[in-house]
Design a protein around this motif. Structure first.
Motif, PDB file in Angstrom:
ATOM      1  N   TRP A  26      36.878  67.724  94.926  1.00  0.00           N
ATOM      2  CA  TRP A  26      38.478  66.903  94.010  1.00  0.00           C
ATOM      3  C   TRP A  26      39.192  66.653  93.060  1.00  0.00           C
ATOM      4  CZ3 TRP A  26      35.046  62.006  96.271  1.00  0.00           C
ATOM      5  CH2 TRP A  26      34.940  61.724  97.931  1.00  0.00           C
ATOM      6  N   GLY A  27      38.909  67.693  92.534  1.00  0.00           N
ATOM      7  CA  GLY A  27      38.873  68.179  91.347  1.00  0.00           C
ATOM      8  C   GLY A  27      37.820  67.743  89.913  1.00  0.00           C
ATOM      9  N   ALA A  28      36.989  66.533  90.664  1.00  0.00           N
ATOM     10  CA  ALA A  28      35.982  66.433  88.572  1.00  0.00           C
ATOM     11  C   ALA A  28      35.224  67.239  87.985  1.00  0.00           C
ATOM     12  CB  ALA A  28      35.331  65.042  89.372  1.00  0.00           C
ATOM     13  N   LYS A  29      34.869  67.527  87.329  1.00  0.00           N
ATOM     14  CA  LYS A  29      34.178  68.269  86.690  1.00  0.00           C
ATOM     15  C   LYS A  29      32.575  67.542  86.720  1.00  0.00           C
ATOM     16  CE  LYS A  29      37.407  70.209  83.347  1.00  0.00           C
ATOM     17  NZ  LYS A  29      38.188  70.533  81.970  1.00  0.00           N
ATOM     18  N   THR A  30      31.902  68.090  87.008  1.00  0.00           N
ATOM     19  CA  THR A  30      30.350  67.283  86.994  1.00  0.00           C
ATOM     20  C   THR A  30      29.411  67.954  86.328  1.00  0.00           C
ATOM     21  OG1 THR A  30      28.695  68.759  88.848  1.00  0.00           O
ATOM     22  CG2 THR A  30      30.898  66.601  89.737  1.00  0.00           C
ATOM     23  N   LEU A  31      28.386  67.243  85.465  1.00  0.00           N
ATOM     24  CA  LEU A  31      27.235  67.508  85.066  1.00  0.00           C
ATOM     25  C   LEU A  31      25.775  67.044  85.669  1.00  0.00           C
ATOM     26  CD1 LEU A  31      28.378  66.505  81.573  1.00  0.00           C
ATOM     27  CD2 LEU A  31      27.718  68.771  82.217  1.00  0.00           C
ATOM     28  N   GLU A  32      24.429  67.740  86.322  1.00  0.00           N
ATOM     29  CA  GLU A  32      23.524  67.583  87.226  1.00  0.00           C
ATOM     30  C   GLU A  32      22.737  67.723  86.237  1.00  0.00           C
ATOM     31  OE1 GLU A  32      25.169  70.746  88.660  1.00  0.00           O
ATOM     32  OE2 GLU A  32      26.952  69.835  89.108  1.00  0.00           O
ATOM     33  N   LEU A  40      27.103  65.947  95.884  1.00  0.00           N
ATOM     34  CA  LEU A  40      28.024  64.818  95.476  1.00  0.00           C
ATOM     35  C   LEU A  40      28.704  66.482  94.603  1.00  0.00           C
ATOM     36  CD1 LEU A  40      25.252  62.202  94.200  1.00  0.00           C
ATOM     37  CD2 LEU A  40      27.926  61.816  95.203  1.00  0.00           C
ATOM     38  N   SER A  41      27.951  67.452  93.906  1.00  0.00           N
ATOM     39  CA  SER A  41      28.380  67.778  93.377  1.00  0.00           C
ATOM     40  C   SER A  41      29.985  68.753  93.709  1.00  0.00           C
ATOM     41  CB  SER A  41      27.686  69.010  92.603  1.00  0.00           C
ATOM     42  OG  SER A  41      28.037  70.161  91.843  1.00  0.00           O
ATOM     43  N   GLN A  42      29.272  69.152  95.165  1.00  0.00           N
ATOM     44  CA  GLN A  42      30.552  69.755  96.258  1.00  0.00           C
ATOM     45  C   GLN A  42      31.743  69.404  96.567  1.00  0.00           C
ATOM     46  OE1 GLN A  42      28.544  71.468  99.608  1.00  0.00           O
ATOM     47  NE2 GLN A  42      28.217  73.422  98.880  1.00  0.00           N
ATOM     48  N   ILE A  43      31.183  68.139  96.689  1.00  0.00           N
ATOM     49  CA  ILE A  43      32.661  66.646  97.509  1.00  0.00           C
ATOM     50  C   ILE A  43      33.024  66.464  95.281  1.00  0.00           C
ATOM     51  CG2 ILE A  43      31.416  64.812  96.978  1.00  0.00           C
ATOM     52  CD1 ILE A  43      33.795  65.520  99.421  1.00  0.00           C
ATOM     53  N   LEU A  44      32.977  66.319  94.568  1.00  0.00           N
ATOM     54  CA  LEU A  44      33.266  65.618  93.643  1.00  0.00           C
ATOM     55  C   LEU A  44      34.572  67.589  92.627  1.00  0.00           C
ATOM     56  CD1 LEU A  44      31.178  63.622  91.674  1.00  0.00           C
ATOM     57  CD2 LEU A  44      32.873  62.873  92.786  1.00  0.00           C
ATOM     58  N   PRO A  54      31.544  61.829  76.347  1.00  0.00           N
ATOM     59  CA  PRO A  54      32.378  61.292  77.290  1.00  0.00           C
ATOM     60  C   PRO A  54      32.708  61.455  78.507  1.00  0.00           C
ATOM     61  CG  PRO A  54      33.349  61.719  76.235  1.00  0.00           C
ATOM     62  CD  PRO A  54      33.058  62.637  75.255  1.00  0.00           C
ATOM     63  N   VAL A  55      31.813  60.638  79.309  1.00  0.00           N
ATOM     64  CA  VAL A  55      32.298  61.181  81.401  1.00  0.00           C
ATOM     65  C   VAL A  55      33.316  59.949  81.948  1.00  0.00           C
ATOM     66  CG1 VAL A  55      30.889  62.159  81.188  1.00  0.00           C
ATOM     67  CG2 VAL A  55      29.928  60.150  81.917  1.00  0.00           C
ATOM     68  N   ASP A  56      33.167  59.927  83.275  1.00  0.00           N
ATOM     69  CA  ASP A  56      34.131  58.861  84.158  1.00  0.00           C
ATOM     70  C   ASP A  56      33.183  58.157  84.175  1.00  0.00           C
ATOM     71  OD1 ASP A  56      37.166  59.227  82.696  1.00  0.00           O
ATOM     72  OD2 ASP A  56      36.907  61.262  83.963  1.00  0.00           O
ATOM     73  N   LYS A  64      47.416  68.410  94.389  1.00  0.00           N
ATOM     74  CA  LYS A  64      47.273  67.996  93.248  1.00  0.00           C
ATOM     75  C   LYS A  64      45.306  67.249  93.214  1.00  0.00           C
ATOM     76  CE  LYS A  64      47.247  65.997  88.388  1.00  0.00           C
ATOM     77  NZ  LYS A  64      48.178  65.253  87.498  1.00  0.00           N
ATOM     78  N   PRO A  65      44.487  67.794  92.998  1.00  0.00           N
ATOM     79  CA  PRO A  65      43.570  67.092  93.335  1.00  0.00           C
ATOM     80  C   PRO A  65      43.486  65.662  92.832  1.00  0.00           C
ATOM     81  CG  PRO A  65      42.583  68.962  92.479  1.00  0.00           C
ATOM     82  CD  PRO A  65      43.960  68.784  92.464  1.00  0.00           C
ATOM     83  N   VAL A  66      43.230  64.969  93.924  1.00  0.00           N
ATOM     84  CA  VAL A  66      43.062  62.919  93.234  1.00  0.00           C
ATOM     85  C   VAL A  66      42.256  63.061  92.271  1.00  0.00           C
ATOM     86  CG1 VAL A  66      42.879  62.500  96.412  1.00  0.00           C
ATOM     87  CG2 VAL A  66      41.131  62.631  94.947  1.00  0.00           C
ATOM     88  N   LEU A  67      41.062  63.464  92.150  1.00  0.00           N
ATOM     89  CA  LEU A  67      40.294  63.311  90.839  1.00  0.00           C
ATOM     90  C   LEU A  67      40.460  64.114  89.295  1.00  0.00           C
ATOM     91  CD1 LEU A  67      36.773  62.458  92.433  1.00  0.00           C
ATOM     92  CD2 LEU A  67      38.863  60.349  91.210  1.00  0.00           C
ATOM     93  N   SER A  68      41.187  64.833  88.959  1.00  0.00           N
ATOM     94  CA  SER A  68      41.832  65.780  88.600  1.00  0.00           C
ATOM     95  C   SER A  68      41.793  65.153  87.074  1.00  0.00           C
ATOM     96  CB  SER A  68      43.179  67.149  88.368  1.00  0.00           C
ATOM     97  OG  SER A  68      43.867  65.638  88.111  1.00  0.00           O
ATOM     98  N   ASN A  69      41.151  66.025  86.024  1.00  0.00           N
ATOM     99  CA  ASN A  69      40.639  65.282  85.228  1.00  0.00           C
ATOM    100  C   ASN A  69      39.883  64.340  84.762  1.00  0.00           C
ATOM    101  OD1 ASN A  69      42.875  67.307  84.050  1.00  0.00           O
ATOM    102  ND2 ASN A  69      44.294  66.114  84.420  1.00  0.00           N
ATOM    103  N   ARG A  70      39.051  64.109  85.546  1.00  0.00           N
ATOM    104  CA  ARG A  70      37.878  63.304  85.764  1.00  0.00           C
ATOM    105  C   ARG A  70      36.543  64.148  86.048  1.00  0.00           C
ATOM    106  NH1 ARG A  70      39.464  57.813  87.605  1.00  0.00           N
ATOM    107  NH2 ARG A  70      41.285  57.831  87.481  1.00  0.00           N
TER     108      ARG A  70
END
Length: 932
Positions: free
Chosen positions: A689-695, A682-686, A711-713, A661-667
């Motif tokens: 780790w399972g995070a969703k990104t807006l650029e 940054l988008s690739q690395i996040l 909302p974002v974390d 399980k990625p460490v930042l899933s659901n983030r």
């Protein structure tokens, strides 16, 4: 009167019967007579036939009721209809006038008919018997055990019989039929069995003989010859029915498709054998290309066999065999004309074979009539070919023996040369190690004192001068280390240390070294790690970091503006053995390389030059190439002058412990940067780790009313965004009060307008630091400060008791000055004997000893062994932490010191940071050894 009438009626009935019988035979085949003393008959004179599509083929009953069928005469010759997918009917009629033989055999001397039905009718058209045979049927349906179809017949003397034969076959349709008396059939079959037994027995002996030769000398050509002989022998066994009789009598499927697969092999194997036997790749490359084409054709035919019908593939394969036969004959003639000694016998052997094969192939197409000569010519040619090629191979063995003796002599010479080269390499390695030791000794004084001097108060000009001296000594040390590494690689003494390691930590360690240089040169360094790259790999992390660091160093050296980036992707995904191939790329926007520079780039001591001031020996790249080859990888470059360069390396690694399980899933995270490369990094690395990104490229785009608020974390942005209070307030409102993360270039001052509770990430960012900050919410610098314990406690209550054993006064001064700068006042001695005396006089007092390895009177190795002996002999002597000092940097000397009993090893020249870290390691390992 009545009696005369009755007699007349009987005569009328007999006359009508005779007329009807004559009418039947008037529409039937020509009656053939077996003479009184005749024991065999070829019924071709009265043989009729016709062919019709399968859907229109009549039954035997319908055949008798249709007098208008298109029967045509064979004109006294054996029918040879070639390849056809139609159903063919044959008929003939005989009258046996031999009173001694009523038991006969109908022999169809052709085993490659698909399905064969034989119907025997008497003179009145009544079915007497029905027999079946053919390759496509179980052998058990036949009435006898003869390899080719043979059917027992009862032909009473003076009686007429008619025969109808129905034939279907994907192979060529031929009907070599013969009527034999039972005694004549027995004699003929016995002779045929003896002849065929001698042939196949001889072929088996030759196959086993050459197979034994292959296992003896391991020459590939013998294996190919055995395969070819086995295939052609099996083909002839199928052709004469022995394979169906003895190998697979109850497997119609094998019998149906064996020729389907054998013919492509007959196309494939002879060109392959010829390529190796005549060594065409070396002696005649153009002829080799032609034969390789035939090999490809044979391979394609073999691969197409499961997907094509027999009626389609077999004629094509036969045509390919004809082309192959004559091609090899031409090749043999050309090589014989060129004076190749192997080609002469080979060409004669192949001519014998090709004569039989060509005759058979043309016969199957119906071009040549089928005779005993055309059928048996194949076996004759094959047998002659086997004998002649065996002679040729025997000559080859003789030459190989001579070549083997020559190779043994050459091997002995080569081993002698290798021994001399090894001695030269050993001498070179010893020389380089000695020179390294001699150079490192004065460098320790220069570098150590310069390191201390640059930490004192100086004017700006003095600091610039001292910094130049320090950087120059660092560069000189790098060159010395490269020469030593190159020497170890050349002599085969470099050993790899495979470990399980986090890939991101390797990247972080490499990038961290260039963070300050990136800031000073204003050259951004970007990290791009693909989401498919495994988290943990097994490799030699030290050597991998050495390669990547060298490539990054070159990128910064030859790039004045633009950026440098490090890409990590997956070249080959993880396989069933848990192995994959990673691709590392270092991309710069520097001066680039022309084609000539690229071709000579990885050559030893090639001058790597660019525009202006950038020059170098290029030894680092040679070491990189050798190291990556030791790691079973590859390295290369893609560049053009003035457009930068991309250095790449592919590395096979073992993947370990994939994270479920990625460490930042659901983030989720909002990224704002005016640099597309930074956003992508940054988008690739996040995402990894399972995070969703807006650029977004700017704040206004992120706050555009067209984009619904969500909302974002985290909001990760640069200095210009977060120092603006209005931007910060709007971002918090629009995105649900997220955690703010500042991307800040290393070494740049911070603005006073930044908001509180801000996470600081210095760029180029560390993957692990970024992950830790996002997970824990702690600032990167604060986390590092809280995690780091002071390496040395400087208060008097916890002072360390240290001995420095060093015979060189300059090195004594350097080590003593470094220790004093750290608040430690050491006791100085000039040899190992004095250090041993201090330890013996004051047991348990000394915490750490800096022990030079090479000293007069008693060297450091012997002194360490004596101290360890004292510690083992008495409990009054607790373990003292000994740090070896040596100007030797190779692994042999490190291991020698470890074997003597040292706890740590520092290679000269040493810096304050190295000494600090060594002292810290000693304190952590032996906390009880610190004096109170």
């Amino acid at each position: 009167m009545l009696k005369d009438a009755k007699t007349a009626f009987i005569l009328l009935i007999a006359f009508l019967s005779l007329g009807l019988t004559s009418a039947v035979w008037a529409n039937g085949p020509e009656l053939q007579i077996i003479g009184e003393k005749q024991e065999e008959l070829h019924p071709y004179q009265g043989l009729d036939y016709f062919c019709t599509p399968a859907a229109q083929s009549p039954t035997i009953n319908a055949l008798q009721k249709r007098p208008t069928l298109p029967w045509q005469s064979s004109r006294g010759e054996m029918p040879n209809l070639g390849f056809t997918n139609q159903h063919c009917w044959f008929r003939f009629a005989v009258r046996n006038q031999n009173p001694r033989h009523s038991d006969w055999q109908l022999l169809v001397d052709y085993a490659m008919l698909g399905e064969l039905d034989v119907y025997q009718l008497d003179a009145g058209g009544t079915l007497i018997s029905h027999f079946q045979a053919g390759m496509d049927r179980d052998f058990a349906v036949r009435p006898g055990n003869y390899p080719t179809p043979a059917f027992p017949l009862s032909l009473p003397s003076g009686k007429d019989s008619s025969f109808y034969l129905k034939v279907t076959s994907p192979h060529s349709i031929q009907l070599p039929i013969q009527l034999l008396s039972q005694e004549q059939f027995a004699r003929s079959s016995q002779n045929q069995t003896i002849i065929q037994g001698l042939f196949f027995g001889g072929m088996l002996v030759m196959i086993l003989y050459n197979l034994s030769l292959f296992f003896s000398i391991r020459e590939k050509v013998y294996l190919l010859y055995v395969c070819w002989s086995a295939v052609v022998t099996l083909f002839l066994a199928v052709l004469h029915g022995y394979a169906h009789r003895y190998l697979w009598p109850h497997s119609p499927l094998v019998s149906q498709y064996i020729i389907h697969y054998l013919l492509p092999l007959i196309v494939l194997l002879p060109p392959l054998f010829t390529l190796h036997f005549l060594s065409l790749r070396e002696k005649a490359p153009r002829l080799a290309v032609w034969l390789k084409g035939l090999v490809i054709i044979g391979t394609l035919l073999f691969l197409a066999a499961p997907f094509t019908s027999r009626g389609f593939l077999i004629p094509i394969s036969v045509s390919a065999i004809l082309v192959m036969d004559f091609s090899i004959l031409v090749v043999g003639l050309l090589r014989a004309r060129a004076g190749d000694p192997d080609a002469r016998i080979f060409t004669i052997a192949w001519a014998c074979f090709i004569t039989g094969v060509a005759a058979m192939a043309l016969n199957k197409y119906g071009v040549l009539p089928r005779t005993s000569l055309t059928e048996n010519l194949v076996q004759t040619g094959v047998f002659l070919e086997v004998i002649l090629l065996s002679l040729a191979l025997a000559r080859r063995i003789s030459r190989l023996k001579e070549a083997h003796s020559d190779s043994i002599r050459e091997k002995a010479i080569a081993e002698m040369e290798a021994f001399k080269a090894g001695a030269r390499n050993h001498a070179k390695s010893e020389f380089l190690a000695t020179m390294s030791h001699e150079i490192r000794t004065p460098m320790n004084g220069i570098m150590g004192m310069t390191d201390l001097l640059r930490r004192t108060s100086m004017t700006q000009q003095q600091a610039q001068y001292v910094g130049t001296i320090y950087q120059s000594t660092q560069s000189l040390l790098t060159v010395i280390n490269d020469i030593l590494d190159y020497s170890k690689i050349e002599s085969g003494k470099l050993e790899l240390d495979y470990q399980s390691v986090q890939l991101e930590s390797i990247v972080d360690d490499c990038v961290r070294l260039f963070a300050l240089r990136s800031s000073e040169k204003q050259l951004p360094l970007y990290i791009h790690i693909d989401s498919r790259v495994p988290e943990r790999i097994k490799t030699d992390p030290i050597r991998l970091k050495q390669i990547i660091t060298n490539l990054l160093s070159n990128a910064f050296k030859f790039t004045e503006r633009g950026n440098v980036s490090l890409h990590v992707t997956v070249k080959q995904p993880v396989n069933e053995k848990n192995l994959c191939v990673l691709m590392f790329e270092v991309v710069d926007t520097g001066v680039g390389l022309d084609e000539g520079q690229q071709n000579s780039l990885f050559q030893a001591f090639h001058e790597l030059s660019g525009k202006g001031k950038h020059t170098g020996a290029g030894l680092g790249l040679v070491i990189c190439k050798r190291l990556i080859e030791l790691l079973n990888g590859d390295i290369g470059v893609s560049s053009s002058l003035g457009r930068g360069a991309t250095f790449w390396l592919s590395l096979p690694v073992e993947v370990e412990k994939p994270q479920s399980k990625p460490v930042l899933s659901n983030r989720s995270a909002l990224l704002i940067s005016n640099t597309p490369a930074q956003l992508l990094s940054l988008s690739q690395i996040l995402t990894r780790w399972g995070a969703k990104t807006l650029e977004y490229r700017d704040v206004e785009s992120a706050l555009d009313p067209a984009n619904p608020s969500r909302p974002v974390d985290f909001v990760i942005a640069e200095h210009a965004v977060l120092e603006n209070p209005q931007y910060v307030q709007r971002l918090k409102q629009h995105f649900g009060n997220p955690v703010l993360v500042l991307l800040h270039p290393t070494g740049k001052p911070l603005s006073d307008n930044l908001p509180e509770n801000l996470l600081l990430i210095e760029t180029p960012f560390s993957c692990q630091a970024l992950k830790r900050s996002l997970l824990t919410g702690h600032d990167e610098q604060l986390a590092q400060q809280s995690a780091e314990e002071p390496a040395i406690v400087l208060d008097k209550g916890n002072a360390l008791n240290v001995i420095v054993a060093e015979d060189n006064p300059v090195n004594q001064l350097v080590i003593d000055s470094i220790l004093k700068s750290l608040g430690i006042y050491a006791t100085l001695v000039s040899d190992g004997e004095q250090a041993l005396e201090l330890v013996g006089e004051q047991p348990g007092y000394w915490d750490i000893i800096f022990m030079d390895c090479e000293m007069p009177v008693m060297d450091g190795y012997q002194a360490t062994r004596e101290i360890r002996t004292l510690e083992q002999a008495s409990t009054a002597h607790p373990h003292c932490w000994i740090i070896a000092l040596s100007a030797h940097a190779t692994g042999d000397y490190v291991q020698k010191a470890r074997d003597a009993g040292v706890d740590d090893y520092l290679s000269k020249p040493v810096s304050q940071q190295q000494v600090r870290e060594a002292l810290h390691r000693g304190q952590v390992a032996t906390p009880s050894g610190i004096s109170g």
